[in-house]
Motif scaffolding. Structure first.
Motif, mmCIF file in Angstrom:
data_model
loop_
_atom_site.group_PDB
_atom_site.id
_atom_site.type_symbol
_atom_site.label_atom_id
_atom_site.label_comp_id
_atom_site.label_asym_id
_atom_site.label_seq_id
_atom_site.Cartn_x
_atom_site.Cartn_y
_atom_site.Cartn_z
ATOM 1 N N PRO A 114 0.830 -1.220 0.000
ATOM 2 C CA PRO A 114 0.000 0.000 0.000
ATOM 3 C C PRO A 114 0.860 1.264 0.000
ATOM 4 N N GLY A 115 0.542 2.159 -0.908
ATOM 5 C CA GLY A 115 1.222 3.452 -0.949
ATOM 6 C C GLY A 115 2.549 3.470 -1.652
ATOM 7 N N LEU A 116 2.973 2.347 -2.237
ATOM 8 C CA LEU A 116 4.301 2.299 -2.846
ATOM 9 C C LEU A 116 4.276 2.555 -4.351
ATOM 10 N N ARG A 117 3.127 2.419 -4.964
ATOM 11 C CA ARG A 117 3.054 2.484 -6.421
ATOM 12 C C ARG A 117 3.653 3.786 -6.971
ATOM 13 N N GLY A 118 4.515 3.636 -7.978
ATOM 14 C CA GLY A 118 5.083 4.782 -8.674
ATOM 15 C C GLY A 118 6.193 5.503 -7.942
ATOM 16 N N ARG A 119 6.690 4.912 -6.853
ATOM 17 C CA ARG A 119 7.664 5.639 -6.033
ATOM 18 C C ARG A 119 9.086 5.083 -6.125
ATOM 19 N N LEU A 120 9.278 3.970 -6.843
ATOM 20 C CA LEU A 120 10.605 3.356 -6.924
ATOM 21 C C LEU A 120 11.408 3.923 -8.082
ATOM 22 N N ASP A 121 12.702 4.086 -7.840
ATOM 23 C CA ASP A 121 13.623 4.496 -8.897
ATOM 24 C C ASP A 121 14.392 3.261 -9.353
ATOM 25 N N ARG A 122 13.970 2.702 -10.478
ATOM 26 C CA ARG A 122 14.569 1.450 -10.948
ATOM 27 C C ARG A 122 15.989 1.624 -11.484
ATOM 28 N N ASP A 123 16.425 2.850 -11.660
ATOM 29 C CA ASP A 123 17.789 3.098 -12.122
ATOM 30 C C ASP A 123 18.780 3.197 -10.967
ATOM 31 N N ARG A 124 18.283 3.116 -9.739
ATOM 32 C CA ARG A 124 19.161 3.208 -8.562
ATOM 33 C C ARG A 124 18.899 1.996 -7.668
ATOM 34 N N VAL A 125 19.564 0.894 -8.016
ATOM 35 C CA VAL A 125 19.366 -0.374 -7.315
ATOM 36 C C VAL A 125 20.707 -0.888 -6.804
ATOM 37 N N ALA A 126 20.724 -1.312 -5.544
ATOM 38 C CA ALA A 126 21.911 -1.925 -4.948
ATOM 39 C C ALA A 126 21.518 -3.263 -4.331
#
Length: 302
Positions: A114-126
């Motif tokens: 809940p509340g996470l949709r559209g908030r991830l930056d897939r170009d910054r993954v570790a």
């Protein structure tokens, strides 16, 4: 991304379908309650642990702007996999596939939490991990596993992963005890192709019962991998590095809140600077260590 602590939301279990694994993949997702373009850290636990471990790191990172995803691997005590289970010899491979499955499933995680949709930056993954989890994570950074003839196995690195934090990462396989060589044949890494940037953390009192060498075994990944690496050696630290797996847990033999606090600060600074070019957090943290009159460890980079 603010350095101040912020409210964290945590959801578990979030289930990712895993055909062929025998058990769907359960993960815990911890994230800041607000903000967008959030970097992602996928964390691999040590032997026997689960998505519920490593709160000192997962909660701290999430409170400082990272989305932390913690899969429960098949070796987890919560799953109680029998030693004679046909999956047991391949658990090390399933672990690597678990991390890749998380990266493949970020859309599902966004839609489920809940509340996470559209908030991830897939170009910054570790990726990050402790002990066996560090070995698992290292493969996505380019490490390979040698076969019985010393030939590197397949390349399972992932270009989506930009950096790593590897805690108490086991060293080269020629230094295994006879027991370890017999029972853990996958513990024969080659770091020659581990080209992605990484912070490697070792305790100078970490004497493994799997190795014929001393604590310097845990620095092999720094010594033998290509450049753009940093090594943090923590003074008097054993395998748990002061208690990274949890507060006052039985496996911690060197309980030290100050050591864990330093690790929290330095790993956060490293991840921020590794994923956000131009960020000076890591440089500032390194300078602070160099000028500390009573340092808890030493830092070197190449």
């Amino acid at each position: 991304m603010s350095a101040a602590n912020i409210t964290v939301i945590s959801a578990k279990p979030v289930v990712l379908p895993a055909p062929g694994r025998g058990t769907d993949l359960q993960v815990r997702v911890s994230a800041p309650a607000t903000g967008g373009d959030l970097p992602v850290v996928v964390f691999s636990h040590g032997f026997g642990w689960s998505m519920d471990g490593y709160a000192p790191l997962a909660d701290f990172w999430a409170g400082r702007g990272f989305v932390v995803v913690q899969p429960t691997h098949l070796d987890s005590r919560t799953l109680d996999l029998a030693a004679e289970d046909p999956r047991t010899p391949r658990i090390w491979r399933y672990r690597i596939e678990d991390l890749t499955r998380v990266l493949d499933g970020l859309d599902t995680l966004e839609a489920t939490v809940p509340g996470l949709r559209g908030r991830l930056d897939r170009d910054r993954v570790a990726v990050a991990g402790h002990s066996w989890g560090a070995q698992t994570a290292s493969v996505l950074l380019g490490a390979r596993v040698l076969d019985s003839g010393g030939v590197p196995g397949e390349d399972m690195s992932d270009p989506r992963v930009k950096a790593g934090v590897l805690l108490s990462l086991p060293g080269l396989g020629e230094d295994l005890t006879p027991f370890a060589a017999q029972h853990f044949p996958f513990m024969k890494p080659s770091f020659d192709t581990m080209a992605a940037p990484a912070l490697i953390v070792a305790g100078d009192h970490d004497q493994s019962h799997l190795s014929t060498r001393g604590p310097d075994w845990f620095t092999d990944s720094y010594v033998y991998s290509p450049g753009n690496k940093s090594l943090l050696t923590l003074f008097d630290a054993e395998h748990s590095l002061g208690g990274v797996a949890g507060h006052q847990v039985a496996e911690t033999t060197d309980e030290n809140p100050a050591r864990v606090g330093l690790l929290q600060q330095l790993t956060t600074a490293y991840l921020r600077s590794a994923l956000f070019p131009g960020d000076t957090s890591w440089k500032s943290a390194a300078t602070a260590m160099e000028t500390d009159l009573n340092p808890l460890g030493k830092l070197q980079s190449k």
